[in-house]
Design a protein around this motif. Sequence first.
Motif, mmCIF file in Angstrom:
data_model
loop_
_atom_site.group_PDB
_atom_site.id
_atom_site.type_symbol
_atom_site.label_atom_id
_atom_site.label_comp_id
_atom_site.label_asym_id
_atom_site.label_seq_id
_atom_site.Cartn_x
_atom_site.Cartn_y
_atom_site.Cartn_z
ATOM 1 N N PHE A 273 31.038 -16.253 29.949
ATOM 2 C CA PHE A 273 31.471 -15.079 29.204
ATOM 3 C C PHE A 273 31.936 -14.039 30.215
ATOM 4 C CE2 PHE A 273 30.674 -10.855 27.563
ATOM 5 C CZ PHE A 273 31.013 -10.896 26.224
ATOM 6 N N PHE A 274 33.113 -13.441 29.993
ATOM 7 C CA PHE A 274 33.696 -12.474 30.920
ATOM 8 C C PHE A 274 33.843 -11.106 30.263
ATOM 9 C CE2 PHE A 274 35.022 -15.955 33.617
ATOM 10 C CZ PHE A 274 35.255 -15.385 34.867
ATOM 11 N N THR A 275 33.821 -10.093 31.088
ATOM 12 C CA THR A 275 34.372 -8.796 30.698
ATOM 13 C C THR A 275 35.587 -8.537 31.583
ATOM 14 O OG1 THR A 275 32.933 -7.596 32.244
ATOM 15 C CG2 THR A 275 32.156 -7.856 29.968
ATOM 16 N N PHE A 276 36.601 -7.906 30.990
ATOM 17 C CA PHE A 276 37.857 -7.652 31.701
ATOM 18 C C PHE A 276 38.219 -6.182 31.561
ATOM 19 C CE2 PHE A 276 42.433 -7.112 31.743
ATOM 20 C CZ PHE A 276 42.785 -7.754 32.914
ATOM 21 N N LEU A 304 37.098 -5.227 27.935
ATOM 22 C CA LEU A 304 37.396 -6.255 26.942
ATOM 23 C C LEU A 304 36.463 -7.442 27.141
ATOM 24 C CD1 LEU A 304 39.569 -6.969 24.718
ATOM 25 C CD2 LEU A 304 40.775 -8.195 26.547
ATOM 26 N N PRO A 305 35.683 -7.840 26.111
ATOM 27 C CA PRO A 305 34.830 -9.032 26.243
ATOM 28 C C PRO A 305 35.596 -10.286 25.827
ATOM 29 C CG PRO A 305 34.322 -7.895 24.198
ATOM 30 C CD PRO A 305 35.443 -7.119 24.851
ATOM 31 N N LEU A 306 35.427 -11.360 26.596
ATOM 32 C CA LEU A 306 36.078 -12.629 26.270
ATOM 33 C C LEU A 306 35.114 -13.783 26.509
ATOM 34 C CD1 LEU A 306 38.501 -11.022 28.250
ATOM 35 C CD2 LEU A 306 39.783 -12.779 27.068
ATOM 36 N N HIS A 307 34.880 -14.555 25.460
ATOM 37 C CA HIS A 307 34.147 -15.798 25.668
ATOM 38 C C HIS A 307 35.161 -16.914 25.872
ATOM 39 C CE1 HIS A 307 30.573 -18.050 26.078
ATOM 40 N NE2 HIS A 307 29.813 -17.309 25.292
ATOM 41 N N ILE A 308 34.662 -18.095 26.164
ATOM 42 C CA ILE A 308 35.527 -19.224 26.503
ATOM 43 C C ILE A 308 36.543 -19.494 25.401
ATOM 44 C CG2 ILE A 308 35.546 -21.671 27.112
ATOM 45 C CD1 ILE A 308 32.521 -21.226 27.828
ATOM 46 N N GLN A 381 28.760 -10.570 23.194
ATOM 47 C CA GLN A 381 29.233 -10.516 21.814
ATOM 48 C C GLN A 381 30.748 -10.322 21.783
ATOM 49 O OE1 GLN A 381 27.106 -7.770 19.292
ATOM 50 N NE2 GLN A 381 25.111 -8.306 20.165
ATOM 51 N N ASP A 382 31.332 -10.658 20.623
ATOM 52 C CA ASP A 382 32.768 -10.474 20.449
ATOM 53 C C ASP A 382 33.130 -8.990 20.424
ATOM 54 O OD1 ASP A 382 33.578 -13.111 20.354
ATOM 55 O OD2 ASP A 382 33.354 -13.285 18.188
ATOM 56 N N VAL A 517 29.098 -17.511 17.998
ATOM 57 C CA VAL A 517 27.953 -17.614 17.098
ATOM 58 C C VAL A 517 26.762 -17.077 17.880
ATOM 59 C CG1 VAL A 517 26.622 -19.105 15.564
ATOM 60 C CG2 VAL A 517 28.966 -19.714 16.182
ATOM 61 N N PRO A 518 26.223 -15.912 17.500
ATOM 62 C CA PRO A 518 25.218 -15.264 18.343
ATOM 63 C C PRO A 518 23.936 -16.070 18.454
ATOM 64 C CG PRO A 518 25.423 -14.149 16.221
ATOM 65 C CD PRO A 518 26.524 -15.148 16.281
ATOM 66 N N ALA A 519 23.243 -15.880 19.554
ATOM 67 C CA ALA A 519 21.942 -16.509 19.738
ATOM 68 C C ALA A 519 21.019 -16.113 18.591
ATOM 69 C CB ALA A 519 21.345 -16.085 21.071
#
Length: 602
Positions: A273-276, A304-308, A381-382, A517-519
Motif C-alpha cells: 500500500f502506497f501514499t503518493f 493520495l492513497p493507493l493500494h495494489i 484505506q481507500d 476490503v478492510p481488515a
Amino acid sequence: MKFRIFSILGVALCGFFAATATPIAPIELKESQELEPRFAPRPYIFDPLPKLSDFTPTTRYFHFELKVVKLSPDGFKRPVWSVNGQYPGPLIQCNKGDRLVIRVTNNLGDPATIHWHGIFQRETNWYDGVPGQTQCPIPNRITFTYNYTLEQSGTYWYHSHFLAQYVDGLVGPLIVHDKDDPYLHSYHEEYVLTVSDWYHSPSAPLLVQRVAPHYTGGNPYPDAALISGVGQYNCSSPTADYYCNPNVPPPTYNVQKGKKYRFRIINTSAYAFFTFSIDNHPLQVIEVEGTPVKNAKAAKVKVLPLHIAQRYSVILTANQPIDNYYIRASIIDSCLGAITNETINGNSSINFNATGILHYHGAGSKKPTSTAYPFTFPLCQDLNANAIRPYKDSPAPNNVTDKFVFSVTFNLNDDDVGLLGINNSSFVPTLNNPTSQRIMLQENFTDFDKDQNAYGYDTPYGCVQITLFNNQTANHPFHLHGHTFWIIASGPGVTMANISTSKYNLKNPVIRDTTIVPANGHIVIRYIADNPGVWAFHCHIEWHVELGLVAQLFERPTEFSNRTLPDDVRALCMEYNSHKKQKRLTTLPRDSMVKGMQLLEK
C-alpha cells in the motif's frame, strides 16, 4: 490463472527447457502497416505523452517480446522479466474505439500470459489473459496475438497473470484517451507515473518459501520502493553486493511554471500500500480507474492513497516558485503486517520512502528542500469517497437478481501449508483446459470441482450483488475482471448482522474496479451482468493470489456457450498440451511444489 502452480526451475535455468515447436502464426501485417515504435529502455515514462489528435478509431499494432534481462531499477542488478527489454514495459497509448493487435512472443523460458487490467474484453473474454480461466498459457518460444477493441477510456495497465511473473517486472501502462473526456482541455500535458514495491530476489524462490509446509511467517518483505521503475538502494547495506550502483539518477518529471499537468498514477506492486504526494502541490483528482470524477475542482488532495492495482488521474498546477520539489511514494509498513522471525526477507534494508523530483524549468540541478505533507487520513484505506464521486450521476441498480456472499478464509492443508481462499476453498487452475472453453462446450456448474471456486448467474442484464467479508487482520485489495462496480457499502464487521441495508448508498456510490476490503470488515458491490464470459474476482496482493484467494464468476453461460472460439485460442491450448506432454514445461501443482524442490535437491 497463475495460481497453485509454480515454475520451479524458471529462475535458475531460464531458457534451458526452451521448446522448439513451430510458433502459432500471428496476424500478418501488410507492408503498409508498421508496429508501434519500441520506446527506448526508460525515457518514455519521464516524457509527456505524445498527443493523439485524431480520435478516429483505428487499428494499432504492437509487438511484445517477453524476455529476461539484467537490470538495476534501484541500483541492485537482478534478472528482470521484461517486455522488449524494458521495465516498466512499453507504453500502449490509444483512443476509445481503437482495435489493439498485440503480438506477444514468449522468450522467458517459462509459460506466460498478459492480462489487460481493467479492460472489459466485451465479446473477447478469451483475450483477458488469465491462464486456466480464459486461455492456456503461452509456452516458451511461442507467439500468440491478443486482438480486442476498446469501448472505454482511462488509466489502465497490463501485467503477466501467470504465477508471480509481474512481481519480476512484466508490467506496463495502457492509456486510453477519449474525445469526450470532460477534462480533456483542463491540462496542457500529461505524464504516466507508476509506484511499486520491488524485490531483489526473483519471485520463484520467494514463492517456494511462502508455500513451504509449517511456514508461519508473513508475505515476502520487499527490498525497495520505486517511482516509475526507479529507486535508490543503499549499496552500503549488508544485503547489497558488488553489482550495486549507488548513483541511480532520481526519477524526474519536468514542468513549466503556469501550466497544468495530468499525472496518471498506477500502483503496480505485489504487496505494498502506497501514499503518493508532491510537495507544495495539492492534486486535483479527475479520474479513478476509468471513471471521471465529479466536482473535481473541489476534490484536491495533498496525499493520495493507493493500494495494489489502483489508478488515479490527477491534475497538478505548476504555480509554485521555480524550484525543485520532492515527489514522494511511500510504502506504509504498518499496512504490510508485522515482521516475524519467520518472515521471508524480514531483514530487508528497505527504504520505505521513494523520492523523485518535480523539476521546474529554470530551477537548476540543486536538491529539493521541500517538506512532505502530513497524513490527514486513516492509513491502509481507500481515498475518501467524497473525493471520487462519478462525474455523471450514476445511481446503483436496486433490482438485484443474483446475490453472493463470500468470505476470505485461511486454512492449513494436509501438508500444513497455509492457504487462503473463498468460503474455505483455495482456488486451483486447470491450465490445460480453461474454464471459458469448458463453458463453451456447455459443461454444467456441477462439472467443476470445489477448488475451481465457480459461481454462476444467467440473467441477461441482471444486477449482481457480492458481499465480501474479511475476518483477517490485513486488508485485501479486490479486483473484478470484465467490469467496474458500484461500492454501495464498506466498513467494519464480518457478519450480515453488521450490515444495515438501509445504509446502502444507492444514490451516488463510488465506481471503480479495485477496492480495499478492510481488515475485519466488509464491502458490498453491485454490477450489471452485461458481459458474458468467465471473470476473475481476486485479491491483488500477488502472494495471496498464489495462495488461492480467487473466485471465478460465470456470467450468462447460456449465451456465452453459443459463441465461437477463435482458432488461435484453441490452437494455443493444443500447443501448450503438446509442450506439456513432451515435458518442455516445468510447472507443478502447488501442493507438490516443495516436494518437487526436495527431489531436485537430491
